[in-house]
Design a protein around this motif. Structure first.
Motif, short mmCIF file in Angstrom:
data_model
loop_
_atom_site.label_atom_id
_atom_site.label_comp_id
_atom_site.label_asym_id
_atom_site.label_seq_id
_atom_site.Cartn_x
_atom_site.Cartn_y
_atom_site.Cartn_z
N GLY A 275 -27.93 29.43 -2.64
CA GLY A 275 -27.99 30.81 -2.20
C GLY A 275 -29.29 31.24 -1.56
N LEU A 276 -29.45 32.55 -1.48
CA LEU A 276 -30.61 33.14 -0.83
C LEU A 276 -31.90 32.78 -1.54
CD1 LEU A 276 -28.97 36.61 -0.15
CD2 LEU A 276 -29.78 35.03 1.62
N ALA A 277 -31.85 32.61 -2.86
CA ALA A 277 -33.06 32.24 -3.59
C ALA A 277 -33.60 30.90 -3.13
CB ALA A 277 -32.78 32.20 -5.09
N GLY A 278 -32.70 29.99 -2.73
CA GLY A 278 -33.14 28.71 -2.21
C GLY A 278 -33.98 28.87 -0.96
N LYS A 279 -33.62 29.83 -0.12
CA LYS A 279 -34.40 30.09 1.10
C LYS A 279 -35.78 30.64 0.75
CE LYS A 279 -30.22 31.14 3.78
NZ LYS A 279 -30.16 29.84 4.46
N VAL A 280 -35.82 31.46 -0.29
CA VAL A 280 -37.10 32.01 -0.73
C VAL A 280 -38.00 30.90 -1.25
CG1 VAL A 280 -38.22 33.55 -2.39
CG2 VAL A 280 -36.08 34.26 -1.27
N TYR A 281 -37.46 30.04 -2.10
CA TYR A 281 -38.25 28.92 -2.62
C TYR A 281 -38.73 28.01 -1.50
CZ TYR A 281 -37.45 29.60 -7.66
OH TYR A 281 -37.46 30.06 -8.96
N ALA A 282 -37.86 27.79 -0.51
CA ALA A 282 -38.24 26.91 0.61
C ALA A 282 -39.46 27.43 1.34
CB ALA A 282 -37.07 26.76 1.57
N GLU A 283 -39.58 28.76 1.44
CA GLU A 283 -40.75 29.36 2.08
C GLU A 283 -42.03 29.08 1.31
OE1 GLU A 283 -41.07 31.45 4.98
OE2 GLU A 283 -39.16 30.46 5.40
N LEU A 284 -41.89 28.77 0.02
CA LEU A 284 -43.06 28.49 -0.82
C LEU A 284 -43.29 26.98 -0.98
CD1 LEU A 284 -42.49 31.19 -3.59
CD2 LEU A 284 -44.10 31.27 -1.67
N GLY A 285 -42.60 26.19 -0.17
CA GLY A 285 -42.84 24.75 -0.17
C GLY A 285 -41.92 23.94 -1.05
N VAL A 286 -40.88 24.58 -1.62
CA VAL A 286 -39.94 23.86 -2.48
C VAL A 286 -38.95 23.08 -1.62
CG1 VAL A 286 -38.12 24.11 -4.21
CG2 VAL A 286 -40.17 25.55 -4.33
N ASP A 287 -38.69 21.85 -2.04
CA ASP A 287 -37.66 21.03 -1.40
C ASP A 287 -36.34 21.37 -2.09
OD1 ASP A 287 -36.05 19.13 -0.27
OD2 ASP A 287 -37.15 17.40 -1.03
N VAL A 288 -35.53 22.20 -1.45
CA VAL A 288 -34.33 22.76 -2.06
C VAL A 288 -33.13 21.86 -1.82
CG1 VAL A 288 -32.71 24.70 -2.00
CG2 VAL A 288 -35.18 25.13 -1.87
N THR A 289 -32.32 21.68 -2.89
CA THR A 289 -31.09 20.91 -2.76
C THR A 289 -29.96 21.64 -3.46
OG1 THR A 289 -30.06 18.73 -3.09
CG2 THR A 289 -31.49 19.54 -4.85
N LEU A 290 -28.73 21.47 -2.98
CA LEU A 290 -27.55 22.07 -3.59
C LEU A 290 -26.72 20.97 -4.22
CD1 LEU A 290 -25.64 24.45 -4.12
CD2 LEU A 290 -24.64 24.08 -1.86
N LEU A 291 -26.56 21.04 -5.53
CA LEU A 291 -25.77 20.06 -6.26
C LEU A 291 -24.70 20.76 -7.08
CD1 LEU A 291 -28.64 17.87 -7.80
CD2 LEU A 291 -27.18 17.24 -5.87
N PRO A 292 -23.48 20.19 -7.17
CA PRO A 292 -22.49 20.73 -8.09
C PRO A 292 -23.00 20.64 -9.52
CG PRO A 292 -21.50 19.15 -6.56
CD PRO A 292 -22.97 19.04 -6.40
N GLY A 293 -22.45 21.49 -10.40
CA GLY A 293 -22.93 21.56 -11.78
C GLY A 293 -22.99 20.22 -12.49
N GLY A 294 -21.97 19.39 -12.30
CA GLY A 294 -21.91 18.12 -12.99
C GLY A 294 -22.95 17.11 -12.58
N GLU A 295 -23.63 17.34 -11.45
CA GLU A 295 -24.62 16.40 -10.96
C GLU A 295 -26.06 16.81 -11.30
OE1 GLU A 295 -24.07 15.50 -6.84
OE2 GLU A 295 -21.89 15.42 -7.01
N ILE A 296 -26.22 17.99 -11.91
CA ILE A 296 -27.58 18.50 -12.13
C ILE A 296 -28.33 17.68 -13.18
CG2 ILE A 296 -28.95 20.49 -12.85
CD1 ILE A 296 -26.69 22.28 -11.85
N PHE A 297 -27.72 17.45 -14.33
CA PHE A 297 -28.43 16.75 -15.41
C PHE A 297 -28.90 15.36 -15.00
CE2 PHE A 297 -28.30 13.68 -18.90
CZ PHE A 297 -29.38 14.13 -19.65
#
Length: 359
Positions: A181-203
């Protein structure tokens, strides 16, 4: 029989066959398919009070079996994030997910899941049901042959899990994080390498160090995924998702095929699940958080104030840039923010003083 009685009788006989197709249509049985972005067994997102499978059961009961919806969790029929295309093509009639998963196709869709520093559960639903939000959602999806309804809400979410503590904004730079979501774009502006993973792949990703941090939902849901076994620093403010709406995506042609009473049943069942899922979350998160802290060694903290201030400043910039780049987003953004300003003015008088009272 006089002439007037004869004409009245003839009119009655003529009208009867015309009503028959409407009666037959009202009694038709519909068998639909719903896919889901979340994996089998997931509380809230798949099973339990207010979940999509609960929604299907409610619809079947309320319609006396005239609308039967077969539910498939992620991977059982299609992969996790392919529900949008499945509904749009007509392969399935419904999909349960979050609208911000479709941000790459429809940037404005993100506003119908959550907005950083946006509206809480009460405010979000006030906007959707009574502030023009639903009409905008329909307008956004109509050209694609789809419509949507809110069918769940987690309430405020936790900032997320971090393998190392966050003490300043500089700690975000170079961090690899799962967040949508939009929070990912905010983090990216602060240098975060953002990725989108389905819930089952997070752990597994967090445990192996593929990512350094992850946001999912809240204490109950996060504990179930075992995220406390991969990271120990658990932060809050809910800045990124002050509420989170589950989207029931419906093919417009399928929707239009339903008689009015079945459409009303679908709407009522979705609204019931929206409330029930939220209250279920509220009832379970406190005990789960206590367990994580007392028994799992989790270190729970609020983000530092200067970090929150920077996140707010970057959020304002990111939202404005997104609105400037897309007319549909501009329309939704302006409507959302106008309603937020009104709702916040009331909350400052109503809720804020209440929560400031001694406990």
């Amino acid at each position: 029989m006089d002439r007037r009685k004869f004409l009245a009788a003839g009119a009655t006989l003529t009208a009867a066959p015309l009503a028959a197709p409407s009666i037959a249509r009202a009694q038709s049985t519909f068998n639909w398919t719903m896919t889901n972005a979340y994996g089998p067994g997931s509380p809230f997102y798949v099973e339990g009070p207010g979940s999509p499978t609960d929604f299907c059961a409610k619809v079947a009961a309320m319609s006396d079996g005239r609308l039967n919806i077969q539910h498939f969790a992620a991977g059982e029929l299609i992969p996790a994030l392919e529900g949008f295309d499945a509904v749009r093509s007509g392969a399935v009639q419904m999909n349960a997910a979050n609208a911000y998963f479709w941000a790459g196709r429809i940037p404005a869709a993100q506003y119908f899941t959550t907005v950083p520093f946006g509206l809480n559960f009460a405010g979000m639903n006030a906007w959707l049901y009574h502030g023009g939000g639903m009409a905008l959602w329909d307008e956004l999806y109509a050209p694609l042959g789809m419509k949507a309804l809110p069918m769940g809400n987690t309430g405020v979410q936790m900032t997320g899990w971090f393998r190392e503590p966050i003490e300043s904004v500089a700690d975000f730079d170079g961090l690899k994080m799962r967040i949508p979501g939009l929070a990912g774009k905010v983090y990216a502006e602060l240098g975060v390498d953002v990725t989108l993973l389905p819930g089952g792949e997070i752990f597994p990703a967090l445990e192996r160090g593929v990512i350094d941090a992850a946001e999912f939902v809240g204490p109950y849901q996060d504990r179930r995924l075992g995220l406390q076994n991969a990271a120990k620093y658990y932060y809050t403010t809910g800045w990124h998702e002050p509420s989170n709406t589950t989207e029931l995506l419906i093919g417009k042609a399928a929707w239009d095929s339903l008689p009015a009473d079945l459409q009303a049943i679908v709407e009522a069942a979705a609204m019931a699940c929206n409330v029930e899922s939220y209250t279920w979350s509220e009832a379970n998160n406190s005990a789960a958080l206590k367990d994580l802290i007392e028994n799992e060694g989790v270190i729970a903290n609020v983000l530092p104030e200067d970090v929150i201030a920077e996140l707010k400043a970057v959020t304002d910039r990111v939202l404005e840039e997104g609105a400037a780049a897309d007319p549909a987003t501009r329309k939704v953004h302006d409507a959302f923010m106008a309603f937020k300003a009104e709702h916040q003015a009331w909350a400052e008088i109503s809720e804020k003083p209440l929560f400031a009272l001694p406990t």
